[in-house]
Motif scaffolding. Sequence first.
Motif, short mmCIF file in Angstrom:
data_model
loop_
_atom_site.label_atom_id
_atom_site.label_comp_id
_atom_site.label_asym_id
_atom_site.label_seq_id
_atom_site.Cartn_x
_atom_site.Cartn_y
_atom_site.Cartn_z
N TRP A 923 16.14 23.46 48.08
CA TRP A 923 16.22 22.00 47.90
C TRP A 923 17.35 21.67 46.92
CZ3 TRP A 923 14.25 17.99 50.45
CH2 TRP A 923 14.26 16.74 49.85
N LEU A 924 17.47 22.48 45.87
CA LEU A 924 18.53 22.28 44.86
C LEU A 924 19.92 22.46 45.49
CD1 LEU A 924 18.97 21.78 41.78
CD2 LEU A 924 19.05 24.25 41.51
N SER A 925 20.04 23.45 46.41
CA SER A 925 21.34 23.68 47.06
C SER A 925 21.70 22.49 47.96
CB SER A 925 21.32 24.99 47.86
OG SER A 925 20.68 24.83 49.09
N LEU A 926 20.68 21.92 48.65
CA LEU A 926 20.93 20.72 49.47
C LEU A 926 21.36 19.55 48.60
CD1 LEU A 926 17.89 20.93 51.96
CD2 LEU A 926 20.27 21.57 52.42
N TRP A 927 20.70 19.44 47.43
CA TRP A 927 21.02 18.36 46.49
C TRP A 927 22.48 18.47 46.04
CZ3 TRP A 927 17.81 17.77 41.29
CH2 TRP A 927 18.28 16.70 40.56
N GLU A 1151 35.77 29.39 54.23
CA GLU A 1151 36.13 28.18 54.98
C GLU A 1151 34.90 27.50 55.56
OE1 GLU A 1151 39.19 27.23 54.81
OE2 GLU A 1151 39.89 29.09 53.87
N SER A 1152 33.93 28.32 56.00
CA SER A 1152 32.77 27.75 56.71
C SER A 1152 31.54 27.62 55.81
CB SER A 1152 32.41 28.66 57.90
OG SER A 1152 32.12 29.96 57.43
N LEU A 1153 31.66 27.98 54.55
CA LEU A 1153 30.46 28.06 53.67
C LEU A 1153 30.46 26.91 52.67
CD1 LEU A 1153 28.24 30.25 53.55
CD2 LEU A 1153 29.44 31.23 51.61
N SER A 1154 29.29 26.24 52.54
CA SER A 1154 29.21 25.17 51.54
C SER A 1154 29.00 25.80 50.16
CB SER A 1154 28.04 24.24 51.85
OG SER A 1154 26.82 24.84 51.47
N PRO A 1155 29.56 25.18 49.13
CA PRO A 1155 29.42 25.75 47.78
C PRO A 1155 27.95 25.90 47.36
CG PRO A 1155 31.06 24.01 47.79
CD PRO A 1155 30.40 23.97 49.12
#
Length: 1459
Positions: A923-927, A1151-1155
């Motif tokens: 949830w924190l990563s989505l935030w 390139e394809s990965l969210s931080p």
Amino acid sequence: CFQNTVLVWLPCLYLWLCAPIYFIYLRSHSRGYICMSHLNKAKTTVGFLLWIICWADVFYSFWERTQGSGALAPVYLISPTLLGITMLLATLLIQYERMKGVQSSGVMLNFWLLAVLCATVTFRSKIIQALEQATPVCVWSFLALPFFHHLLSCLSVCASMMVTGYKRPLEEKDLWSLNPEDCSKKVVPHLVHRWNTECQKRASRTEGKESRVVEESEILIVKNHQKTREPSLFWALCLTFGPYYLISCLYKFIQDILMFVGPEILRLLIHFINNSGAPSWQGYFYTALLFICTCLQTLILQKYFHVCFVTGMRLRTAVIGAVYRKALVISSAARRTSTVGEIVNLMSVDAQRFMDLITYLNMIWSAPLQVVLALYFLWQNLGPSVLAGVAVMILMVPVNAVIAMKTKTYQVAQMKSKDNRIKLMNEVLNGIKVLKLYAWELAFKDKVSAIRESELRVLKKTAYLGAVSTFTWVCAPFLVALSTFAVYVLIDENNVLDAQKAFVSLALFNILRFPLNMLPMVISSIVQASVSMKRLRVFLSHEELQEDSVERKAVSGCQNTFSFCSLNVCIPEGSLVAVVGHVGSGKSSLLSALLGEMEKLEGTVAVKGSVAYVPQQAWIQNATLKDNIVFGQERKESWYLRVVEACALLPDLEVLPAGDSTEIGEKGVNLSGGQKQRVSLARAVYCNCAVYLLDDPLSAVDAHVGKHIFDKVIGPQGLLKDRTRVLVTHGLSYLPQADLILVMVDGKITEMGSYLELMAREGAFAEFLRTYATADQADNNTSKTNTHTRCPLAQWMDCHCHRYLCGRVILGTQASRSKNSIHFLQMQCYVICVILLYFYMTSSQGVQSSSSMAQRGKEGEVLGKKAKNAEVGKLTEADKANTGQVKLSVFWEYMKAIGLLLSFISLLFFFTHHLASLFSNYWLSLWTDDPVINGTQPNRQMRLGVYGALGLSQGIAVLCYSLSVSIGGILASRYLHQTMLYDVLRSPMSFFERTPSGNLVNRFAKETDTIDSVIPSIIKMFMGSMFNVLGACVIILIATPLVAIIIPPLGLLYFFVQRFYVSSSRQLKRLESVSRSPVYTHFNETLLGTTVIRAFGEQHRFISESDRRVDHNQKAYYPSIVANRWLAIRLEFVGNCIVTFAALFAVMARESLSPGIMGLSISYALQLTASLTWLVRMSSDIETNIVAVEKVKEYSDTEKEAEWRHEPSSLPPGWPTGGDIEIRGLGLRYRADQDLAIRNITVSIQAGEKVGIVGRTGAGKSSLTLGLFRIIEAAEGQIFIDGVDIAKLGLHELRSRITIIPQDPVVFSGSLRMNLDPFDSYSDEEVWRALELAHLKSFVSGLPDKLNHECCEGGENLSLGQRQLLCLARALLRKTKILVLDEATAAVDLETDNLIQSTIRTQFEDCTVLTIAHRLNTIMDYTRVLVLDKGEVAEFDSPSALIANRGIFYKMAKDSGLV
């Protein structure tokens, strides 16, 4: 250029710098010589191959040069040459290591690791070159051989044992020797010296204060406020172990600093991913840096743990050694304050507590350091918002302080209960035979269970506190994170929680989690250790025996005052002194005073020469009969044979299965009372000392044996005739031959002189003799004395002197005696004595010398014949180590003990907690990936709310699983202890003879403590680690699916390493557990025999034996420490690989990965290493500690006695109503592999008959009574009581309806009333009536607490005679129709014997009485006498008829002077 210079020269430089120092070290630290093994050959071969390849490279360069391919740079010649010489040096060092006894070393391991890492880069370049060019390139040599060599080097560290352990279960012979610096002889004296110095410092300070003259008024004011400082055991331990332990502090400090490199690299990686313009090499560089740092951290951490564990091991060795040494010098008064159970606990539980604490003690300073560093980096990341998290942490401190204080209180209470339980179990195991004979097992089972319940109540409270503590500390990092993030986003709308801030903070919070979780554990360990340290300090501070209480000069006690009363006596050298007096008059205390065992108040005691002591109750070691007699002295065959013959042990050697090589069980369980006493006497005689203190050694032997021993050993013609002998005796027939007689009354010597002097004095002694002489006349017996010895002189004395005196008494007791008549009588006696003594001496010497040669030949034959068959004489079974995997059935048993429903619920709560934890972080990563609109994140309050709710659900789940596991553990503890207690009590006597009590005490102390405290916490940590690992793998796979390629092979490697390790670790734990029992067994034995050990001056030998056993135990523990380090390095390497690959694939897929997802993945990967290591540690700990359950359950499979009761009972009410006993063809054997001990016994005894059972030693007298009580089940035949076959009854139905007064009067600690009536079946009036009839009423009435008077452990605060009368009172209270007396009056004086016999005659007049008799005069008025010989009925008739038949009974009566 970089590859051909720096990367080649770096490992070479390392080795050339280390080689000289390492060479000097090896030369000065030789550890022996190792033979050439396959591993060593492989390493040497690979080394030479590498050397050849390097030279081939040099020659290839020269060849290229000759071909005219241009001028080659010098580096192409220098680098291979340098590398070749270095490889040769490495190969030579390997061989030198082998010659100096070094299996492998860190120096060489690091060299090969460095060579592999440097070769990896070159290897990559060569591959690229090979792909780009058509020409073939030799690539394999650059990496394959160094890597292979590194692998071989890894294998040799500890691996030889691990490989052996994997192939087959490890055995003792596979274990290494202990390092000299870890051995008891090095470690223990160091601590003892420090502790003694500390005690002397405190003593000198106290003396300094006391030396100042103080007025009385000042004392009244000041003294109450003065508190004498105790010597500090803590300081002594610090000085002893501190210097070595300080090295671990340095390692810990470096490791703590390295811990924060991970989050910093994570910050740089997230920054790299966010910055799309950053060059790729940065990402790869950060990844490599991460791998190197984590590997370095691993190596330093494992070195730290190794130092800690070795310190812990040394500490345990030192504590056990110090306690053992103290137990040998503690005074009798101080000894009474510490029970056997308490002292055993000091060695087992308390020493273990210290050992466990040492590993985590550094967390006291390390945890605050980690917290401060984490907060510093968090401040850098999130600013002042961190203060919110700090506030939460500060709030938690008082909560945990309260929990720690309460835990300490509960800990003290629990240890007290544990001590009481072990003390009681010790007594139950020591007196198990009596419990079985009285059918008291259930009463004592309830007593033990009651103590156990109070212990479990405290454990339950501790579990509740533990659950709250776990809840606060597991929730602490989350609450800190939640409060920090909440404050950060709420104080300013422009504060955006991006991936870098959130996940770097989360990595730091995860670091924070460890010190915060560890701190309560460390605090509780410190609390436990402080309780243990106080207990240990109190014990080590106990008063010791006064070394100067006895001067080693001549036996003379001129002006002695001991704590019992004033004594003045001088004993001439070489004389025989008899000490007589009633029960409790202080006879044994006099001997204790001469031994220096009592507190001397004033005066002097001087003893010339060495001392040998024979105690009233024989102390027998669990060793062969030969070892018991020789007792550590030099073996002199001819003297040994003379001693064995003189102590009448030859007939016993014929009976024992392996002669003098027969193993004697603990406390001499497989010997009769008489045999034990004779062995005890033989031990003293063999030592050939100057002074002999003999505490009534002849009371427990048959009359004819007593006569033999007195003549051959103690008397004027015995082996000890030239020695000083002080003989405490109740046998009046020996007194005429004593040079000096001391008469004791109430701790004072009231009369002193020769036999005739005392007779002429008309004192208490003459009155006492007259009484018994008169009684004898009335009974038509020549002597009512303990008629063991009837030499012609004694017979003459009895027949003439007694007759004169008795005649005077009978004719006129009122007549006054003139001095002249006394003198005349005295002179007349003296003259005739001298004449007879001359004739006696001349006649007996010739007979003795002629028979002795023939006797010697027979002895040699018996000993020679038996010694060959020593294996037959083996009795006790050593604790065996199980082998192979712990069976799943053991886990299943533990789960059933917890309850299957509770186990399932616990599992569910674990799953809930970790699912909530995973989801909250996801949830924190989505935030963090939420878009930023106008400088703010619009959904942050919703995000924060859900994040908080998930955290709350985690907390509730943690509390629930912590409670359920702890309560489950307590339920399992209760069930397993109860079943073990029941199983042990249901075991037959043969089980207790075979099983050393140390094994049983170990089960009830150490193994039970493991089940109580260790297993539940390990289960919690195992489940936590397992879910952490699974969660981390799931998150990494979601973030970077490419890791799926790496995880399976690494998982397989992990699984293989884990199985490889556990097979050895488990077996090492078993071997350690098995070798622990003998330490306690030996300690128990020593505690029971301290007086004897001190008297013989054998303390050093016993200390050496204890040290040897402790070292043997640590020999199995040390490899397990090394194995743990071996495992951890390999597993953490697997974890480090996963971290590296997670980072590597994240860099590749940036390139394809969210931080957010990438941050989540790497923050979880950083935790994975620790979780993996912890998981394997816990899985092996579960396997090794569940062995405790296996050991506790193992007694459920041993053979059991018959049922205690049959439901419904088939017995007629009031059975037995008459007391008829009919024995038909009875045969008994002690063990299945032995011959029948008694056979073909067929006798019929009518109700109310009084039957004496006699026979020489080993005839089967006691076996017959054991058969009657079904202590041994009949091998053939039957016994009927009132027509009922006893084999068809429940054991308690039988044993509770017949009564025995046993040979050894066993008293348990507890009230007098409990000792008489443990089931509370009788009223106080009935108990007092029994005491009155047993002649104990006046004694008990005089006690402050009357019936509630507390008896010490083993009844030490009652004399032997009083204990025997207490056993009589038990019989009077039960008043059954059948009474068995097993030599019940052997250890009491004549007066007490007379009381007991008269009570039995009056109170059991209508009962059937069976008496095993030593004193034949006690059974001369019986209805019939059963004479046994070699296990069969030899004669059975009335005494008069048997004497008329002139058979065996007649000979025995003649020996006793009765005919």
